[in-house]
Enzyme design. Structure first.
Site, mmCIF file in Angstrom:
data_model
loop_
_atom_site.group_PDB
_atom_site.id
_atom_site.type_symbol
_atom_site.label_atom_id
_atom_site.label_comp_id
_atom_site.label_asym_id
_atom_site.label_seq_id
_atom_site.Cartn_x
_atom_site.Cartn_y
_atom_site.Cartn_z
ATOM 1 C CB CYS A 154 -1.016 0.030 1.033
ATOM 2 S SG CYS A 154 0.191 -0.255 2.680
ATOM 3 C CG HIS A 204 -3.794 -0.234 5.425
ATOM 4 N ND1 HIS A 204 -3.179 -0.448 4.126
ATOM 5 C CD2 HIS A 204 -5.059 0.250 5.043
ATOM 6 C CE1 HIS A 204 -4.147 -0.488 3.230
ATOM 7 N NE2 HIS A 204 -5.310 0.045 3.791
ATOM 8 C CG ASN A 263 -8.762 1.176 2.564
ATOM 9 O OD1 ASN A 263 -7.594 0.879 2.214
ATOM 10 N ND2 ASN A 263 -9.545 0.660 3.570
#
Length: 666
Positions: free
Chosen positions: A73, A238, A263
């Site tokens: 990510c 994250h 996200n």
């Protein structure tokens, strides 16, 4: 890394032998959860995945990033920066490459990745990892758009495998994709215990106001390192993208700041007050609620400022880059149009002096920075990875899943300090004992650290250092400025020196004296001649301190090594008696010297290391024969046995890398 030449036979699509469609490109040592899919992953070209593949969509949203099984990510958030700037996207993904419907298509694409000061071309074939016929790693919102998975493959090739992309820093990927700088801002008060911060302080609120000002100019990412109880849906370690910030008024006139969060998982995960149907929307007019909710795309949600500061740990902001390739200041919007870079290294036993807590700090690499006008300056130290990222040996045979432990992710704790100096010839111990005009708050475990300052014209001494001494490493010093600058490394005077003349380890203060031998005046020759007292007589002293001092005396004549006018040279050192301050040079030189560097030699440089007690001395350099003309320099290096500099250097915390992967957790 050089681009692989894609020379293939007619009608045969390119296959990249340097990064093959095999386990060696997927895994490093099977240490991540990806190992469980080892037997199921296949490789397919885009035209084998969908009917009409395309590089970029007409609708920008359809090209937005979406995370797959790989915990990258951090890299995908940086990729979103390219979508905010067409010239950055063209820099990384050169336009005009033949696509799948083009007759010139041969099965390969070329990307550019910024690596340690240079843009390097990376050519890959377009075979991509798949599970059950679908892309298993990154993808775009429309799965027939392939710019993102191709760029991800190129980045994996640079690092050695896809598995090497598991966990990382958004800031590092931003630098690799833009060649600029990135800043990490903590949203937490580091003086408070972890998990006990219920309400943010004023400083964090000012950070949000800065983000509101920067939202249209830069990529802004935010990260969760350790979610609070009740907010586990955000995941741990994250990274997210801040798509927008909106300042509005409640029905009672109170100011509200909302942040739109994207996200990379591609699904909404927020259950806070400002979720769809949440209680927060009761504070605003229904029309405003409908307007803001209509802006949400897949994977996006709104968060109010207080929630954001409570649930997220840090933000990462990339410096804007103009179309001319210049950085733009995050703090003043001024263009940093002057750039200089130089490589450097910390070498164990030589130039790895550690932080200012160590007495050997002056041994660190040093750089001259000169400003010609008042300037805003950013100075950065970028560490080179300890391993070569490409072409490494992979440990796959018989490997079994193990805790995630990928090499190359750890960097030394480094810092940077800058001193203002009057001129380039300085007393180094004196300068470094004074407070620097700018410096990092602590030594941090970042790949790149930097500091920003406003500097007046003049000379500056920049010293990058590791926290621990004798820790080897390589780095790139980068300087960005609004005004004209010059940058050069401080070089040690080793010209013409033999291995035996190198200064022993430690801190040395150096003084240089220049003179000449003139026929009939100051060219008296050696002590074999009556004219010897006519030679230059150079005074120096050993100051009071902790006993005798080591002194290195070097005599250098000013001529080329190949010059036929190289003369035999040498010198003698005489000690001045305690009661002989007024003694004339002639009577002093008739005495026996305390030490000598003879016989005279046909050398450009001669030297002598000695141990001298406190007192006054005279150095008499000479040629062997009288009336031999020439010029010379005498260098006197005195060892300084000083205590450690009590600067109370601090060590930053270890970085938390972000990698979380939603699909596997779900």
């Amino acid at each position: 890394m050089r681009a692989v030449r894609a020379e293939t036979p007619a009608r045969e699509l390119f296959r990249d032998a340097a990064f093959p469609a095999s386990d060696s490109s997927l895994f490093y040592n099977l240490s991540t959860p990806l190992a469980q899919f080892r037997e199921d992953i296949t490789w397919r070209r885009p035209q084998e995945i969908c009917a009409t593949p395309q590089l970029f969509p007409d609708n920008p949203w359809e090209g937005q990033v979406k995370q797959g099984l790989l915990g990258d990510c951090w890299f995908l958030c940086a990729c979103a920066a390219l979508q905010k700037s067409q010239h950055l996207l063209d820099q990384v993904f050169p336009p005009g490459q033949p696509g799948w419907s083009d007759q010139k298509y041969q099965g390969f694409f070329t990307c550019r990745i910024w690596q340690f000061g240079h843009w390097e071309e990376v050519t890959i074939d377009d075979r991509l990892p798949c599970l059950a016929g679908r892309l298993c790693f990154s993808r775009c919102q429309r799965e027939d758009v392939f710019w993102l998975p191709l760029l991800e493959k190129a980045y994996a090739k640079v690092h050695g495998s896809y598995e090497h992309l598991w966990a990382g820093q958004v800031a590092d990927a931003l630098v690799d994709l833009t060649g600029s700088l990135a800043e990490r801002w903590s949203l937490k008060d580091v003086t408070k215990a972890s998990g006990q911060q219920d309400r943010p302080s004023g400083g964090e609120h000012r950070t949000c106001r800065q983000l509101l000002h920067l939202k249209d100019r830069c990529l802004i990412s935010c990260s969760v390192l350790s979610p609070r109880a009740g907010a586990r849906e955000l995941g741990e370690f994250h990274a997210f993208i801040i798509s927008d910030l909106q300042e509005l008024r409640s029905q009672t006139g109170q100011g509200i700041l909302l942040l739109r969060i994207h996200n990379p998982w591609g699904r909404r995960c927020w259950q806070g007050l400002w979720r769809e149907g949440g209680e927060g929307w009761n504070q605003v007019e229904p029309a405003k609620e409908s307007e803001l909710l209509a802006q949400l795309q897949e994977g996006e949600f709104w968060v109010e400022e207080e929630e954001f500061l409570r649930e997220f740990d840090e933000v990462t902001i990339g410096y804007p880059v103009t179309e001319a390739g210049h950085l733009q200041s995050l703090h003043t919007e001024r263009v940093l149009c002057h750039t200089r870079t130089l490589p450097g290294a910390w070498v164990t036993g030589q130039s790895a002096g550690g932080c200012r807590n160590n007495s050997c700090f002056p041994c660190n690499p040093k750089f001259w920075l000169r400003l010609l006008e008042p300037s805003e300056v950013c100075v950065a130290v970028l560490q080179r990875p300890r391993r070569r990222l490409v072409g490494q040996t992979r440990a796959l045979a018989g490997a079994s899943p193990a805790p995630v432990n990928l090499p190359g992710k750890d960097y030394q704790a480094v810092g940077l300090h800058i001193w203002k100096v009057e001129k380039r010839k300085i007393s180094l111990p004196r300068v470094l004992s004074a407070p620097p005009v700018a410096g990092t708050a602590c030594h941090a475990y970042d790949r790149e650290i930097h500091l920003r300052c406003e500097l007046s014209p003049g000379y500056y001494l920049a010293v990058p250092s590791t926290f621990l001494k004798d820790v080897p490493g390589q780095f790139l010093l980068r300087v960005f400025s609004t005004g004209k600058i010059s940058l050069s490394a401080v070089r040690l005077a080793t010209k013409g020196a033999s291995p035996g003349t190198a200064l022993p380890a430690g801190e040395w203060e150096t003084v240089q004296l220049q003179g000449c031998w003139r026929a009939g005046q100051t060219a008296g020759g050696s002590r074999n001649f009556a004219s010897y007292p006519c030679n230059p007589c150079l005074p120096f002293s050993v100051p009071e301190g902790a006993g005798p001092r080591y002194i290195r005396i070097t005599l250098q004549q000013h001529c080329r090594l190949s010059d036929s006018q190289l003369h035999p040279i040498g010198f003698h050192v005489f000690q001045v008696p305690a009661d002989g301050e007024n003694q004339d040079a002639c009577s002093l030189l008739l005495q026996e010297p305390l030490l000598s560097c003879v016989p005279h030699r046909y050398a450009q440089e001669v030297s002598r290391l000695c141990l001298l007690s406190v007192g006054n001395y005279r150095i008499v350099p000479s040629t062997y024969l009288p009336d031999t003309e020439g010029t010379f320099t005498v260098t006197i290096a005195t060892r300084i046995d000083r205590q450690s500099i009590h600067s109370q250097e601090m060590l930053g915390q270890l970085l938390q890398e972000v990698s979380f992967m939603a699909v596997m957790k779900a």
